[in-house]
Design a protein around this motif. Sequence first.
Motif, PDB file in Angstrom:
ATOM      1  N   GLN A  12      53.223  49.032  27.544  1.00 29.30           N
ATOM      2  CA  GLN A  12      52.697  48.844  28.903  1.00 29.30           C
ATOM      3  C   GLN A  12      52.832  50.134  29.712  1.00 29.30           C
ATOM      4  N   ALA A  13      54.027  50.723  29.648  1.00 27.86           N
ATOM      5  CA  ALA A  13      54.276  51.954  30.422  1.00 27.86           C
ATOM      6  C   ALA A  13      53.341  53.075  29.975  1.00 27.86           C
ATOM      7  N   GLU A  14      53.147  53.191  28.668  1.00 24.88           N
ATOM      8  CA  GLU A  14      52.302  54.253  28.145  1.00 24.88           C
ATOM      9  C   GLU A  14      50.832  54.032  28.526  1.00 24.88           C
ATOM     10  N   ALA A  15      50.374  52.786  28.428  1.00 29.35           N
ATOM     11  CA  ALA A  15      48.976  52.482  28.778  1.00 29.35           C
ATOM     12  C   ALA A  15      48.719  52.737  30.269  1.00 29.35           C
ATOM     13  N   LEU A  16      49.714  52.425  31.094  1.00 33.87           N
ATOM     14  CA  LEU A  16      49.575  52.692  32.532  1.00 33.87           C
ATOM     15  C   LEU A  16      49.521  54.187  32.788  1.00 33.87           C
ATOM     16  N   ARG A  17      50.389  54.926  32.097  1.00 33.05           N
ATOM     17  CA  ARG A  17      50.455  56.379  32.306  1.00 33.05           C
ATOM     18  C   ARG A  17      49.143  57.046  31.909  1.00 33.05           C
ATOM     19  N   ARG A  18      48.549  56.548  30.824  1.00 32.66           N
ATOM     20  CA  ARG A  18      47.300  57.141  30.340  1.00 32.66           C
ATOM     21  C   ARG A  18      46.069  56.659  31.119  1.00 32.66           C
ATOM     22  N   GLY A  19      46.291  55.690  32.002  1.00 31.25           N
ATOM     23  CA  GLY A  19      45.164  55.150  32.761  1.00 31.25           C
ATOM     24  C   GLY A  19      44.337  54.152  31.971  1.00 31.25           C
ATOM     25  N   GLU A  20      44.866  53.708  30.834  1.00 23.32           N
ATOM     26  CA  GLU A  20      44.146  52.715  30.022  1.00 23.32           C
ATOM     27  C   GLU A  20      44.380  51.292  30.527  1.00 23.32           C
ATOM     28  N   LEU A  21      45.361  51.166  31.400  1.00 27.14           N
ATOM     29  CA  LEU A  21      45.703  49.860  31.976  1.00 27.14           C
ATOM     30  C   LEU A  21      45.897  50.084  33.467  1.00 27.14           C
ATOM     31  N   ASN A  22      45.335  49.183  34.276  1.00 23.22           N
ATOM     32  CA  ASN A  22      45.451  49.292  35.720  1.00 23.22           C
ATOM     33  C   ASN A  22      46.666  48.472  36.188  1.00 23.22           C
ATOM     34  N   ALA A  23      47.528  49.102  36.996  1.00 24.37           N
ATOM     35  CA  ALA A  23      48.787  48.451  37.386  1.00 24.37           C
ATOM     36  C   ALA A  23      48.534  47.171  38.186  1.00 24.37           C
ATOM     37  N   ARG A  24      47.524  47.188  39.043  1.00 26.08           N
ATOM     38  CA  ARG A  24      47.225  45.994  39.843  1.00 26.08           C
ATOM     39  C   ARG A  24      46.740  44.857  38.938  1.00 26.08           C
ATOM     40  N   GLU A  25      45.927  45.211  37.948  1.00 28.11           N
ATOM     41  CA  GLU A  25      45.448  44.174  37.009  1.00 28.11           C
ATOM     42  C   GLU A  25      46.594  43.639  36.156  1.00 28.11           C
ATOM     43  N   LEU A  26      47.495  44.552  35.745  1.00 29.45           N
ATOM     44  CA  LEU A  26      48.653  44.112  34.955  1.00 29.45           C
ATOM     45  C   LEU A  26      49.492  43.116  35.750  1.00 29.45           C
ATOM     46  N   LEU A  27      49.702  43.432  37.022  1.00 27.17           N
ATOM     47  CA  LEU A  27      50.487  42.533  37.873  1.00 27.17           C
ATOM     48  C   LEU A  27      49.788  41.174  38.004  1.00 27.17           C
ATOM     49  N   ASP A  28      48.493  41.195  38.221  1.00 28.33           N
ATOM     50  CA  ASP A  28      47.745  39.938  38.378  1.00 28.33           C
ATOM     51  C   ASP A  28      47.814  39.068  37.116  1.00 28.33           C
ATOM     52  N   VAL A  29      47.623  39.692  35.946  1.00 28.43           N
ATOM     53  CA  VAL A  29      47.625  38.870  34.728  1.00 28.43           C
ATOM     54  C   VAL A  29      49.051  38.414  34.383  1.00 28.43           C
ATOM     55  N   THR A  30      50.040  39.201  34.818  1.00 29.44           N
ATOM     56  CA  THR A  30      51.429  38.786  34.592  1.00 29.44           C
ATOM     57  C   THR A  30      51.748  37.550  35.432  1.00 29.44           C
ATOM     58  N   ILE A  31      51.374  37.598  36.700  1.00 32.90           N
ATOM     59  CA  ILE A  31      51.604  36.434  37.572  1.00 32.90           C
ATOM     60  C   ILE A  31      50.861  35.216  37.025  1.00 32.90           C
ATOM     61  N   ALA A  32      49.642  35.419  36.582  1.00 36.03           N
ATOM     62  CA  ALA A  32      48.853  34.305  36.033  1.00 36.03           C
ATOM     63  C   ALA A  32      49.534  33.722  34.798  1.00 36.03           C
ATOM     64  N   ARG A  33      50.072  34.588  33.959  1.00 30.02           N
ATOM     65  CA  ARG A  33      50.735  34.081  32.745  1.00 30.02           C
ATOM     66  C   ARG A  33      52.005  33.309  33.105  1.00 30.02           C
ATOM     67  N   ILE A  34      52.766  33.795  34.064  1.00 35.81           N
ATOM     68  CA  ILE A  34      53.991  33.070  34.461  1.00 35.81           C
ATOM     69  C   ILE A  34      53.605  31.676  34.962  1.00 35.81           C
ATOM     70  N   ILE A  35      52.581  31.627  35.796  1.00 36.90           N
ATOM     71  CA  ILE A  35      52.148  30.331  36.335  1.00 36.90           C
ATOM     72  C   ILE A  35      51.678  29.410  35.201  1.00 36.90           C
ATOM     73  N   GLU A  36      50.984  29.990  34.253  1.00 33.47           N
ATOM     74  CA  GLU A  36      50.418  29.198  33.150  1.00 33.47           C
ATOM     75  C   GLU A  36      51.502  28.678  32.199  1.00 33.47           C
ATOM     76  N   ARG A  37      52.490  29.512  31.885  1.00 33.49           N
ATOM     77  CA  ARG A  37      53.422  29.151  30.814  1.00 33.49           C
ATOM     78  C   ARG A  37      54.779  28.619  31.271  1.00 33.49           C
ATOM     79  N   ASP A  38      55.188  28.943  32.495  1.00 34.32           N
ATOM     80  CA  ASP A  38      56.601  28.735  32.815  1.00 34.32           C
ATOM     81  C   ASP A  38      56.974  27.279  33.083  1.00 34.32           C
ATOM     82  N   ALA A  39      55.989  26.421  33.290  1.00 35.30           N
ATOM     83  CA  ALA A  39      56.327  25.018  33.553  1.00 35.30           C
ATOM     84  C   ALA A  39      57.153  24.428  32.413  1.00 35.30           C
TER      85      ALA A  39
END
Lengths: 439, 63
Positions: A12-39
């Motif tokens: 994750q850190a490397e993809a963010l550094r290289r610009g292959e992953l957008n930090a705002r998108e990573l945060l959004d999909v992380t929150i979505a996954r927590i909501i989806e799986r954590d119940a």
Amino acid sequence: MSHPQDWTLRQQAEALRRGELNARELLDVTIARIIERDALINSTPVIFEESSREALRQAPAGPLHGVPITVKDMFSLPWRAARNGTTIDLIPAGASGPYRNLRDSGVVVVGIANQHELGLGSTGTQSAYGPMKNPWSPQNCAGGSSGGSAAAVSARLVAGSLASDSAGSTRLPASYCGVVGLKLTYGAVPYDGYFGAATTFSAPGVITRDGGDARLLASALLQRPLPQQSGSGLRVGVIRDPFWSDADAQVAAAGEQALRSAGWHVIEVHLEHLELAGAAFLSRLMAEAGVPSNELLATLSPPTRSIVLAGMLAPARFIPRADRVRGAIRNSLAKALHTVDFLCWPTTPAPAPALDESSVNLPSGRVLTDMANVRHTLLSNLTGVPGISIPIGLHSSKLPMGLQLLAPWGGEARLLDAAEHLERATDREFVDLVPPLAR
Amino acid sequence: MSEFEEWASATYRQSHIDVDPEDYALIASIYTGIISQLNALDHIDLEKFPAVGMDLRHAPKSS
């Protein structure tokens, strides 16, 4: 493209550094996954949807810039008081020392990791937010006290979590959930805003999926490099009784197999005064627990409340003797660690019990889970040395097992070298196991 | 009221702690477990366990 939370922290850190992953998108999909799986597992009961986005906007450039993690409820954050698994604000909101170190590396705190109430349990079954469940089997506990951290990392909700460890609370749930848990040397980071400041046993820890991620996150937490060296050819000290002899047969066998796979030189070690470690630990722990407020007591579950109240009655006259024993055990441990590179035994003597089960089956008989677990982990807390739990496969119950290593004071890098060596020696077979919930 | 409950409740009163009477059975059981472990400390030979200063962040100086 796979979900970024199926990646390691390093990826994750490397993809963010290289610009292959957008930090705002990573945060959004992380929150979505927590909501989806954590119940199903209840690992992350509080999600900071707004605060995390604000924190991301302000996140400094650093090795973990934009990487989301969770933080145990024992650390205060600028926007949230530490509640220690209760409903009460016990340490006011503010930037705790461990949080500041991680913030400076660029991480973004996305939520609170659930934990056992007041940190007083190794199962994670008591919490103001309800019990934490094991991603490998939600009928079984996730462990404690940092059960939310371990469950979230195991279930691929986040790739890293800030935990803490006063009697095994980072290593035990890591073992139960099949992830890596590293407890730091006592006092290695600033303790302000951290519940561990109240005891002489506690140290922050990190929970990740493998040794490389633990190195990255622990390095950020410690604010110093943890240089990588070879983990082969190391000398490992083994204390047979009780740590191997009174463990579930499959757990002990998996540990032995891991040592063979690593090719380390195994040396039998005797630790003088080990039989007094539990008494020395308990005497100080009860004294350091202090006197609770009526407001707090009223909110606690009956088991936690009774532990706190019973501890208040423990006679203080034992404390000077406990401290003498503690000093002697530190000396004998230091002596042992002159002859070997690290000590090693199963992190937990048996896999995670069912949520409604308070004991485990061992060769010595039925033993209360907390007693059995803490017996295996308290040496690190009593002496101050760092410790790590690394996954070593699945029990026939389909639950994970873990191996614990203890190194000399300041020896975090050595533990990580050993963990990564074992991962390579086993072709990452154990660290890449994925629980059913995350498949 | 048992002897333990009398003593414990007096201790809690001194600290202004309110205790639900229903909690005493579990408190007594946990307390008994604690004391049975701590009693081992009464039997140590103090000559073999000298009082030493400790800095938990580091190895003992004598090592």
